[in-house]
Motif scaffolding. Structure first.
Motif, mmCIF file in Angstrom:
data_model
loop_
_atom_site.group_PDB
_atom_site.id
_atom_site.type_symbol
_atom_site.label_atom_id
_atom_site.label_comp_id
_atom_site.label_asym_id
_atom_site.label_seq_id
_atom_site.Cartn_x
_atom_site.Cartn_y
_atom_site.Cartn_z
ATOM 1 N N SER A 20 27.566 -29.622 -31.827
ATOM 2 C CA SER A 20 27.177 -29.168 -33.174
ATOM 3 C C SER A 20 27.073 -27.970 -34.083
ATOM 4 N N GLY A 21 27.100 -28.368 -35.474
ATOM 5 C CA GLY A 21 25.828 -27.530 -36.060
ATOM 6 C C GLY A 21 25.105 -27.142 -37.099
ATOM 7 N N CYS A 22 24.355 -27.935 -36.687
ATOM 8 C CA CYS A 22 23.002 -28.688 -36.742
ATOM 9 C C CYS A 22 22.520 -27.380 -37.717
ATOM 10 N N ALA A 23 21.251 -27.723 -38.430
ATOM 11 C CA ALA A 23 21.088 -26.436 -39.250
ATOM 12 C C ALA A 23 20.269 -25.533 -38.396
ATOM 13 N N ASN A 24 21.307 -24.522 -38.158
ATOM 14 C CA ASN A 24 21.411 -23.149 -36.876
ATOM 15 C C ASN A 24 20.403 -21.911 -37.571
ATOM 16 N N THR A 25 19.762 -22.412 -38.441
ATOM 17 C CA THR A 25 19.517 -20.816 -39.153
ATOM 18 C C THR A 25 18.995 -19.749 -38.351
ATOM 19 N N GLY A 26 18.444 -20.468 -37.186
ATOM 20 C CA GLY A 26 17.028 -19.509 -36.410
ATOM 21 C C GLY A 26 17.693 -19.088 -35.359
ATOM 22 N N ILE A 27 19.367 -19.371 -35.582
ATOM 23 C CA ILE A 27 20.383 -18.453 -33.603
ATOM 24 C C ILE A 27 19.985 -17.246 -33.758
ATOM 25 N N CYS A 59 17.757 -16.318 -50.411
ATOM 26 C CA CYS A 59 17.766 -17.294 -49.256
ATOM 27 C C CYS A 59 19.124 -17.884 -49.514
ATOM 28 N N SER A 60 19.030 -18.210 -47.862
ATOM 29 C CA SER A 60 20.650 -19.459 -47.613
ATOM 30 C C SER A 60 19.786 -20.925 -46.935
ATOM 31 N N LYS A 61 20.448 -21.973 -46.916
ATOM 32 C CA LYS A 61 19.677 -22.782 -46.612
ATOM 33 C C LYS A 61 20.520 -23.843 -45.989
ATOM 34 N N ASN A 62 19.947 -24.474 -44.821
ATOM 35 C CA ASN A 62 21.521 -25.566 -43.795
ATOM 36 C C ASN A 62 20.723 -26.316 -43.999
ATOM 37 N N TYR A 63 21.177 -27.661 -44.302
ATOM 38 C CA TYR A 63 21.780 -28.854 -43.674
ATOM 39 C C TYR A 63 21.923 -29.821 -43.603
ATOM 40 N N LEU A 64 21.675 -30.505 -42.057
ATOM 41 C CA LEU A 64 22.330 -31.269 -41.032
ATOM 42 C C LEU A 64 23.028 -30.332 -41.083
ATOM 43 N N GLY A 65 23.549 -29.094 -40.822
ATOM 44 C CA GLY A 65 24.678 -28.808 -40.130
ATOM 45 C C GLY A 65 25.828 -28.528 -40.848
ATOM 46 N N ALA A 66 25.874 -29.106 -41.851
ATOM 47 C CA ALA A 66 27.000 -29.916 -42.869
ATOM 48 C C ALA A 66 27.722 -28.998 -44.162
ATOM 49 N N ALA A 67 26.239 -28.620 -44.710
ATOM 50 C CA ALA A 67 26.457 -27.822 -45.794
ATOM 51 C C ALA A 67 25.240 -26.465 -45.690
ATOM 52 N N THR A 68 26.137 -25.217 -45.896
ATOM 53 C CA THR A 68 24.550 -24.158 -46.483
ATOM 54 C C THR A 68 25.128 -23.995 -47.377
ATOM 55 N N ILE A 96 13.612 -26.952 -38.908
ATOM 56 C CA ILE A 96 12.582 -27.882 -38.132
ATOM 57 C C ILE A 96 13.841 -29.729 -38.276
ATOM 58 N N LEU A 97 13.263 -29.407 -36.808
ATOM 59 C CA LEU A 97 14.221 -30.210 -36.125
ATOM 60 C C LEU A 97 15.509 -30.296 -35.192
ATOM 61 N N GLY A 98 16.389 -29.201 -36.526
ATOM 62 C CA GLY A 98 18.100 -29.146 -36.676
ATOM 63 C C GLY A 98 18.052 -29.445 -38.308
ATOM 64 N N PHE A 99 17.573 -30.584 -38.451
ATOM 65 C CA PHE A 99 17.361 -31.217 -39.995
ATOM 66 C C PHE A 99 17.830 -30.310 -40.859
ATOM 67 N N TYR A 100 17.103 -29.142 -41.330
ATOM 68 C CA TYR A 100 16.823 -27.976 -42.359
ATOM 69 C C TYR A 100 16.431 -27.493 -42.126
ATOM 70 N N GLY A 101 17.149 -25.441 -41.918
ATOM 71 C CA GLY A 101 16.897 -24.929 -41.883
ATOM 72 C C GLY A 101 17.034 -23.462 -42.749
ATOM 73 N N GLN A 102 16.840 -22.814 -43.057
ATOM 74 C CA GLN A 102 16.917 -21.587 -44.217
ATOM 75 C C GLN A 102 15.715 -19.984 -43.779
ATOM 76 N N LEU A 103 17.315 -19.491 -43.904
ATOM 77 C CA LEU A 103 17.500 -17.596 -44.116
ATOM 78 C C LEU A 103 16.444 -17.300 -44.704
ATOM 79 N N CYS A 104 15.435 -16.079 -44.660
ATOM 80 C CA CYS A 104 15.637 -15.866 -46.634
ATOM 81 C C CYS A 104 15.749 -13.999 -45.864
ATOM 82 N N THR A 105 15.852 -12.990 -46.832
ATOM 83 C CA THR A 105 16.192 -11.738 -46.549
ATOM 84 C C THR A 105 15.421 -10.996 -47.905
ATOM 85 N N VAL A 106 14.193 -10.244 -46.732
ATOM 86 C CA VAL A 106 13.292 -9.707 -48.161
ATOM 87 C C VAL A 106 13.576 -8.347 -47.782
#
Length: 110
Positions: A20-27, A59-68, A96-106
């Protein structure tokens, strides 16, 4: 028999959860996603010009793969610092553990 069904159901649920789509920002990261914790930066592009005096971040944030939420586009980063000419683009990944993800563009530029 009920015990075996319970184990089979648990294994099926765990397998489905892993797909499933856990917080996948690092993929998208060139180094790949870490299972437990990830915090890294990667260069996306550079023009060969010196780093610009202005620095914009989006930046964008992902919570549990349920909301970005958010906009991590280069355009949003340019707008945040009123940059018209981009000289560098970097991406920062935090997960962090697929629960939280953040991607920032600088971006830097003029």
């Amino acid at each position: 028999m009920a015990f075996h069904r319970s184990i089979a159901a648990l294994a099926l649920c765990m397998g489905a959860a892993s797909l499933s789509g856990c917080a996948n920002t690092g993929i998208q990261s060139q180094t790949g996603a870490a299972l437990f914790f990830q915090s890294n930066a990667e260069a996306v592009t550079a023009t060969g010009q010196p780093t610009g005096p202005k620095r914009g971040v989006s930046c964008s944030k992902n919570y549990l793969g349920a909301a970005t939420l958010g906009d991590a586009s280069i355009e949003a980063a340019k707008q945040s610092a009123n940059i018209s000419t981009v000289t560098t683009v970097d991406r920062y990944y935090h997960r962090i553990l697929g629960f939280y993800g953040q991607l920032c563009t600088v971006v830097t530029g003029h």
